[in-house]
Design an enzyme around this catalytic site. Structure first.
Site: not given
Ligand SMILES: *Cc1c(COP(=O)(O)O)cnc(C)c1O
Length: 407
Positions: A266-267, A304, A334-335
């Site tokens: 998870p990120g 994003r 400036c975009e």
């Molecule tokens: C970016 C990435 C993640 C995390 O993705 P999320 O959408 O932030 O959970 C996990 N594994 C790999 C290999 C990634 O490149």
């Protein structure tokens, strides 16, 4: 969505004054809660959480995440080194690069991180160089289109990531030829996947392929768990995900004949909601069609909205009551630089502090110096105390590596 005036008892107004704007603010307790939610949901399996470092890679955040029991997924050697500096051991890090030079792979092996192989040519070089001496993981592209947006989908058939599941025979040939020690199979189908069934679909691809690899220690399901960006937005049901995926995984392990570890990456799920970008209104400008609020930030700090059409909730911290008006919040770059389009906000005046939510993931890490603007400071709240974990950039930072040749 919850629009907090205080986090951990600390007033955001006070933080905006003390540290200035623009400011990235992170709620450390929220990050830890998210880790614990995953640990609880997957309690039935031997779980390793490999946090996707690229979402937010500030050292103190990495340290906090490690203390809470999570390990790391890194996509560059620099991320690996940040992780090591923050206290992770090489054995805790999986390195998942995309199409890098073999020199980088060799350095990763030297450091001792697990390499996640992303192509057949790399698998071949890896086999030629290391034979059976260095255990490795293979990234499979399962040909699943997942998530809301093709830009953040990584497991469909035309994606550059991983080795196609249709090339499994070629993988097996190379593994056989060089006696490569494959200890893990990996997939990551993309971001913003809320449906547990999609993870299971990917899982089934891994389960089937895994039967061809007798030496596995883990299967890595990647990341992409969705969080809500607004009150109407959907989020992955984590307890349900844990239940469904764990049950299928345990069933698979029976068939496989051995208990493997389940890895997830998870990120966004760990850090998105923990992050707030505090900005200040510099101008309120009415045009015949729209009511603009200009702020002291922009796509250089949070890309994003412009890059992915991402929706980020926003509220006026300085004025919490009374009339609302329709505003389009724009940055100073400036975009075309729209942070939030046509939102109802309590009346905004110059100097008001606005708060952009869900700014923890892919916020600071995707920031730039475009327009020669400086990056914001970062503050981490932990146990009711605000810690400055990165100071605001200064002009000096813009010129540090430059050589001025006056012709
Ligand atoms: C970016 C990435 C993640 C995390 O993705 P999320 O959408 O932030 O959970 C996990 N594994 C790999 C290999 C990634 O490149």
């Amino acid at each position: 969505m919850h629009k907090p005036t205080h986090i951990q008892g600390v007033a955001l107004e006070v933080l905006a004054k003390e540290f200035g704007t623009p400011l990235y603010l992170y709620d450390g307790e929220k990050i830890v809660q998210q880790i614990q939610a995953l640990q609880t949901a997957f309690a039935a399996v031997p779980l390793r959480i490999k946090y996707a470092t690229k979402a937010l890679s500030s050292l103190s955040v990495l340290s906090l995440i490690r203390n809470a029991g999570a390990e790391l997924d890194a996509v560059s050697l620099e991320e690996v080194k940040l992780g090591l500096l923050a206290g992770s051991t090489a054995a805790e890090i999986i390195y998942t690069p995309s199409g890098v030079s073999f020199a980088e792979i060799q350095e990763a092996v030297q450091i001792g991180v697990m390499v996640n192989v992303d192509s057949l040519p790399l698998l071949e070089k890896f086999g030629q160089t290391y034979g059976s001496t260095v255990p490795v993981c293979i990234r499979i592209n399962p040909h699943i289109l997942a998530g809301g947006n093709l830009k953040i989908s990584t497991g469909h058939k035309d994606s550059k990531f991983g080795i196609s599941i249709e090339q499994l025979p070629q993988i097996l040939e190379l593994v056989q030829q060089y006696q490569i020690s494959v200890v893990g199979l990996h997939l990551h189908t993309g971001s913003d996947i809320y449906d547990a069934a999609v993870f299971l679909k990917g899982g089934n691809v891994l389960f089937e392929a895994a039967m061809q690899f007798p030496d596995l220690r883990f299967l890595d399901f990647g990341g992409g768990f969705k969080v809500a960006y607004s009150s109407e937005d959907k989020a992955t049901d984590i307890p349900e995900l844990g239940r469904i995926v764990s049950a299928a995984f345990q069933e698979f392990c029976k068939t496989y004949g051995r208990q493997l570890e389940l890895w997830i990456e998870p990120g966004k799920f760990l850090v998105s909601e923990a992050g707030y970008l505090l900005v200040q209104a510099t101008v309120v400008k009415e045009t015949p069609t729209l009511n603009f609020v200009g702020v002291d930030s922009g796509l250089n700090h949070l890309i994003r909205p412009m890059m992915y059409d991402a929706y980020h909730d926003i509220y006026n911290l300085s004025n919490r009551e009374g009339a609302t008006e329709n505003y389009t919040v724009v940055g100073y770059i400036c975009e075309t630089d729209t942070l939030a389009s046509q939102r109802q906000l309590h009346t905004v005046k110059e100097g008001d502090v606005l708060v952009i939510q869900n700014a923890g993931a892919y916020g600071f890490t995707m920031s730039s110096n475009y327009n020669a603007r400086l990056r914001p400071a970062e503050v981490l709240l932990w146990k009711g105390k605000a810690h400055l974990i990165r100071k605001r950039e200064e002009f000096e930072d813009l010129i540090r590596n430059q050589e001025l040749i006056q012709w």
